[in-house]
Design an enzyme around this catalytic site. Structure first.
Site, PDB file in Angstrom:
ATOM      1  N   GLY A  12      52.582 -39.574 -43.356  1.00 39.12           N
ATOM      2  CA  GLY A  12      53.322 -38.837 -42.336  1.00 39.12           C
ATOM      3  C   GLY A  12      53.659 -39.627 -41.084  1.00 39.12           C
ATOM      4  CG  ASN A  14      59.260 -42.052 -41.620  1.00 40.62           C
ATOM      5  OD1 ASN A  14      60.089 -42.604 -40.896  1.00 40.62           O
ATOM      6  ND2 ASN A  14      58.722 -42.649 -42.674  1.00 40.62           N
ATOM      7  CG  HIS A 108      65.689 -44.741 -49.813  1.00 42.69           C
ATOM      8  ND1 HIS A 108      64.854 -44.278 -50.810  1.00 42.69           N
ATOM      9  CD2 HIS A 108      66.085 -45.986 -50.173  1.00 42.69           C
ATOM     10  CE1 HIS A 108      64.757 -45.220 -51.753  1.00 42.69           C
ATOM     11  NE2 HIS A 108      65.498 -46.257 -51.393  1.00 42.69           N
ATOM     12  CG  ASP A 149      67.355 -42.059 -52.843  1.00 45.43           C
ATOM     13  OD1 ASP A 149      66.928 -41.232 -52.023  1.00 45.43           O
ATOM     14  OD2 ASP A 149      66.603 -42.769 -53.534  1.00 45.43           O
TER      15      ASP A 149
HETATM   16  C1  GAR Z   1      58.293 -44.154 -45.998  1.00 45.59           C
HETATM   17  O1  GAR Z   1      58.475 -45.535 -46.096  1.00 45.59           O
HETATM   18  C2  GAR Z   1      59.517 -43.428 -46.513  1.00 45.59           C
HETATM   19  O2  GAR Z   1      60.711 -44.051 -46.188  1.00 45.59           O
HETATM   20  C3  GAR Z   1      59.274 -43.472 -47.987  1.00 45.59           C
HETATM   21  O3  GAR Z   1      57.893 -43.265 -48.140  1.00 45.59           O
HETATM   22  C4  GAR Z   1      57.216 -43.693 -46.970  1.00 45.59           C
HETATM   23  C5  GAR Z   1      56.406 -42.538 -46.428  1.00 45.59           C
HETATM   24  O4  GAR Z   1      55.645 -42.901 -45.318  1.00 45.59           O
HETATM   25  N1  GAR Z   1      60.060 -42.484 -48.656  1.00 45.59           N
HETATM   26  C6  GAR Z   1      60.549 -42.644 -49.880  1.00 45.59           C
HETATM   27  O5  GAR Z   1      60.346 -43.631 -50.551  1.00 45.59           O
HETATM   28  C7  GAR Z   1      61.384 -41.480 -50.392  1.00 45.59           C
HETATM   29  N2  GAR Z   1      62.183 -41.888 -51.510  1.00 45.59           N
HETATM   30  P1  GAR Z   1      55.132 -41.834 -44.272  1.00 45.59           P
HETATM   31  O6  GAR Z   1      54.445 -40.714 -45.074  1.00 45.59           O
HETATM   32  O7  GAR Z   1      54.124 -42.588 -43.450  1.00 45.59           O
HETATM   33  O8  GAR Z   1      56.293 -41.330 -43.480  1.00 45.59           O
END
Ligand code: GAR
Length: 204
Positions: A12, A14, A108, A149
Site C-alpha cells: 500500500g 501507493n 502500472h 492495462d
Molecule cells: C506497485 O509497484 C504497483 O505499481 C504495482 O504493484 C506495486 C504495489 O505496491 N501494481 C501492479 O503491478 C498492477 N498491475 P504498493 O502496494 O506498495 O502500492
C-alpha cells in the site's frame, strides 16, 4: 471534494502517497473506503491509521460468481466518485469496469505498452524489463478498460535503468521517482475537474 475508493493487495505504498497528498492539502478529497483482495495486506493498516474503513472482498470467496456484484454494491453504497487500483493484483471483469466506466484508475509500474497485460504485475514487470535490457522504464496511470492495462493513458513518467539493478532495486526507484508522484497527481487533476463541475473526465 472527491470521494475516492481504493483497491489494494499488498504493502500500500501507493495508497500512502495518495493519503499523504490529501493530508498535505494537494487533493481536494478523501479516501472513503479501502477494499483489499486479501486478509493481512499492510495497506489495510495504513487505512486504519487514517481512520479509513477497509474490507476484504476476495474473488476466492465467490466460487459461484457474485464477486463483481459485491464490489459494485460496496462502492455504490460508499458513493465513490473515483476508484484507484493502488497495487491491486486481481483482474477485474467487464461487469465491474462497465459499472464505473472511466472512473477506475490503475497505476502500472512500466511505460505502457511495454511490460503490461496479463501476467505483468509487481516485481515480474521489473524482472521482464531487466531481462529485455531496456535502459529506461517508468510508470503509467491509466483508466481501466476491459482489456488489461489497455485503457486510456492519463500520466506517464520515465525512470532510468542502471547497469547493476536487481528487480527489487528497480522497483524501488520506479516507485520513488514515478509512482508515488503520478498517482496523487492524477487524483489531484481529477478532483479539480470534479470541483469545476466536469461531468466527464477531460483527460480522455
Ligand atoms: C506497485 O509497484 C504497483 O505499481 C504495482 O504493484 C506495486 C504495489 O505496491 N501494481 C501492479 O503491478 C498492477 N498491475 P504498493 O502496494 O506498495 O502500492
Amino acid at each position: 471534494m472527491i470521494r475516492i475508493g481504493a483497491m489494494v493487495s499488498g504493502g500500500g505504498t501507493n495508497l500512502q502517497a495518495v493519503l499523504d497528498a490529501i493530508d498535505a492539502g494537494k487533493i481536494d478529497g478523501q479516501v472513503v473506503t479501502v477494499v483489499s483482495s486479501k486478509e493481512g495486506a499492510y495497506a489495510m493498516e495504513r487505512a486504519a491509521k487514517h481512520n479509513i474503513p477497509s474490507v476484504v472482498i476476495s474473488k476466492k470467496d465467490y466460487p459461484n460468481g457474485g464477486f463483481e456484484k459485491a464490489l459494485i454494491d460496496h462502492f455504490k453504497s460508499m458513493n465513490v466518485d473515483l476508484i484507484i487500483l493502488a497495487g491491486y493484483m486481481t483482474i477485474l471483469g467487464e461487469e465491474f469496469i462497465k459499472a464505473f466506466e472511466n472512473k477506475i484508475m490503475n497505476i502500472h509500474p512500466a511505460l505502457i505498452p511495454s511490460f503490461c497485460g496479463d501476467g505483468f504485475y509487481g516485481l515480474r514487470v521489473h524482472k521482464a524489463a531487466l531481462e529485455k535490457g531496456v535502459k529506461v522504464t517508468g510508470a503509467t496511470v491509466h483508466f481501466v478498460s476491459p482489456i488489461t492495462d489497455a485503457g486510456p493513458i492519463i500520466l506517464q513518467k520515465a525512470v532510468e535503468v542502471l547497469d547493476d539493478d536487481t528487480p527489487e532495486v528497480l522497483q524501488k526507484r520506479v516507485m520513488e521517482q514515478a509512482e508515488w508522484i503520478l498517482l496523487p497527481e492524477a487524483c489531484e487533476d481529477i478532483a479539480k475537474q470534479l470541483d469545476e463541475g466536469e461531468d466527464k473526465w477531460a483527460l480522455i
